[in-house]
Write a protein that holds these residues in place. Structure first.
Motif, PDB file in Angstrom:
ATOM      1  N   VAL A  80      -4.992 -42.278  38.760  1.00  0.00           N
ATOM      2  CA  VAL A  80      -3.888 -43.147  38.347  1.00  0.00           C
ATOM      3  C   VAL A  80      -4.120 -44.570  38.837  1.00  0.00           C
ATOM      4  N   GLU A  81      -3.978 -45.514  37.931  1.00  0.00           N
ATOM      5  CA  GLU A  81      -4.080 -46.928  38.279  1.00  0.00           C
ATOM      6  C   GLU A  81      -2.827 -47.641  37.788  1.00  0.00           C
ATOM      7  N   GLY A  82      -2.427 -48.689  38.506  1.00  0.00           N
ATOM      8  CA  GLY A  82      -1.288 -49.491  38.087  1.00  0.00           C
ATOM      9  C   GLY A  82       0.053 -49.004  38.594  1.00  0.00           C
ATOM     10  N   PHE A  83       0.073 -47.875  39.284  1.00  0.00           N
ATOM     11  CA  PHE A  83       1.311 -47.349  39.853  1.00  0.00           C
ATOM     12  C   PHE A  83       1.062 -46.937  41.291  1.00  0.00           C
ATOM     13  N   THR A  84       2.090 -47.098  42.125  1.00  0.00           N
ATOM     14  CA  THR A  84       1.974 -46.690  43.521  1.00  0.00           C
ATOM     15  C   THR A  84       3.317 -46.180  44.010  1.00  0.00           C
ATOM     16  N   ALA A  85       3.325 -45.470  45.113  1.00  0.00           N
ATOM     17  CA  ALA A  85       4.566 -44.943  45.671  1.00  0.00           C
ATOM     18  C   ALA A  85       5.570 -46.072  45.888  1.00  0.00           C
ATOM     19  N   GLY A  86       6.801 -45.827  45.507  1.00  0.00           N
ATOM     20  CA  GLY A  86       7.855 -46.825  45.640  1.00  0.00           C
ATOM     21  C   GLY A  86       8.149 -47.584  44.356  1.00  0.00           C
ATOM     22  N   ASP A  87       7.259 -47.498  43.359  1.00  0.00           N
ATOM     23  CA  ASP A  87       7.500 -48.175  42.085  1.00  0.00           C
ATOM     24  C   ASP A  87       8.684 -47.541  41.358  1.00  0.00           C
ATOM     25  N   GLU A  88       9.477 -48.369  40.725  1.00  0.00           N
ATOM     26  CA  GLU A  88      10.582 -47.892  39.895  1.00  0.00           C
ATOM     27  C   GLU A  88      10.084 -47.785  38.457  1.00  0.00           C
ATOM     28  N   VAL A  89      10.214 -46.597  37.870  1.00  0.00           N
ATOM     29  CA  VAL A  89       9.607 -46.332  36.568  1.00  0.00           C
ATOM     30  C   VAL A  89      10.567 -45.566  35.656  1.00  0.00           C
ATOM     31  N   PHE A  90      10.188 -45.477  34.385  1.00  0.00           N
ATOM     32  CA  PHE A  90      10.917 -44.643  33.437  1.00  0.00           C
ATOM     33  C   PHE A  90       9.948 -44.172  32.364  1.00  0.00           C
ATOM     34  N   GLY A  91      10.267 -43.031  31.755  1.00  0.00           N
ATOM     35  CA  GLY A  91       9.369 -42.512  30.732  1.00  0.00           C
ATOM     36  C   GLY A  91       9.742 -41.109  30.300  1.00  0.00           C
ATOM     37  N   ASN A  92       8.785 -40.436  29.682  1.00  0.00           N
ATOM     38  CA  ASN A  92       8.978 -39.083  29.146  1.00  0.00           C
ATOM     39  C   ASN A  92       8.344 -38.058  30.073  1.00  0.00           C
ATOM     40  N   PRO A  93       9.134 -37.292  30.808  1.00  0.00           N
ATOM     41  CA  PRO A  93       8.585 -36.337  31.775  1.00  0.00           C
ATOM     42  C   PRO A  93       7.918 -35.142  31.111  1.00  0.00           C
TER      43      PRO A  93
END
Length: 306
Positions: A80-93
């Motif tokens: 995974v690139e571009g995301f790290t722990a603590g980031d606020e995200v949204f999407g399709n689980p």
């Protein structure tokens, strides 16, 4: 362990239950997310009944409800690139949104803008993105007229707003109880039910250029009869029927780029989520009943954690 709301087999509400599940482990290209909010959609209960399926692989049970979620990254999977722990995200689980913890694939996950609440972000990945994809598929020019059936629901509400932003005239079909709401969006309201085609002709004497259907069945048939060219007929409510009528199902892009675009439109005030009901995770079943009843106004969201 974390709590989740699941269905244990195909059937009615009697197969729904809360369970404690092991913490999901993010695989390659996946994020482990602590869910803050989850959107509720008709596809959720349709998957439970077995009327709708995801792909050809048999449904695993128990299955966690929910196709859209927003939250905070707890851990990232390999590569995974571009995301790290603590980031606020949204999407399709991939493991359901009606849960305290879920997995989101980075391919359909975007960073949540600071100006967007978790509640609003959770209302975008299915409803707003479907509306965005459908309008892009139609490719209508400014000044044309679009008929939207199911205009008072989550996808319909987004479709009306996005179409108007593009300079398209919109006629919104919904039940009588949603008349004031549909008109507040700026659409010309037409009541659903028998005689629909005649009412649309009266409201649009010059005709309609395209139909974005979200209902299916008799409503879709009536709407299709208004078009000279069935190529301008799309549906997210009757995929098989729309093909029989010469139209096409909505072609979903399912990309992070689309999620970023609808989020930017929401932050800019072009797209309002119109969340009309919220429920805690403990009342997930009640939230689902509101949507399954078929008379939802705007969007319903489950707030999982504060």
């Amino acid at each position: 362990m974390s709590k989740a709301y699941v269905f244990t087999s195909n059937g009615g509400p009697e197969v729904e239950a809360f369970v404690d599940q092991d913490t999901p482990v993010p695989g390659p290209g996946e994020l482990l997310v602590s869910v803050r909010a989850a959107g509720v959609n008709p596809v959720d209960w349709k998957l439970r009944t077995g009327v709708t399926r995801r792909g050809s692989v048999p449904q695993p049970f128990p299955t966690v409800f929910g196709s859209e979620a927003a939250g905070v990254v707890e851990a990232t999977g390999p590569g995974v690139e571009g995301f790290t722990a603590g980031d606020e995200v949204f999407g399709n689980p991939v493991t359901g949104g009606y849960a305290e913890l879920t997995l989101l694939p980075v391919a359909v996950t975007a960073h949540k803008p600071a100006g967007l609440s978790f509640r609003d972000a959770a209302a975008l990945p299915v409803a707003a993105a479907t509306a965005y994809d459908g309008l892009r598929q139609l490719g209508l020019a400014p000044g044309t007229t679009l008929l939207v059936t199911g205009a008072g629901g989550g996808v319909g509400t987004a479709a009306v707003q996005l179409a108007q932003h593009a300079g398209i005239h919109v006629i919104g079909v919904a039940s009588a109880a949603k008349k004031e709401f549909v008109e507040s969006l700026g659409a010309v309201y037409v009541e659903s039910g028998p005689g629909l085609a005649d009412r649309v002709r009266a409201a649009a004497p010059d005709g309609v250029d395209a139909v974005f259907d979200l209902v299916g069945g008799d409503t879709l048939r009536a709407a299709a009869s208004l078009l000279a060219d069935p190529a301008t007929l799309i549906s997210a409510g009757g995929k098989q029927l729309v093909a029989e009528l010469g139209g096409a199902p909505v072609e979903r892009a399912r990309t992070a780029a689309v999620l970023r675009e609808v989020a930017d439109l929401a932050v800019a005030g072009v797209l309002r989520t119109h969340i009309t009901r919220t429920f805690p995770l403990a009342a997930a079943g009640e939230a689902l009943r509101v949507v399954e009843d078929g008379h939802t106004l705007g969007k319903v969201v489950i707030e999982v954690t504060a």
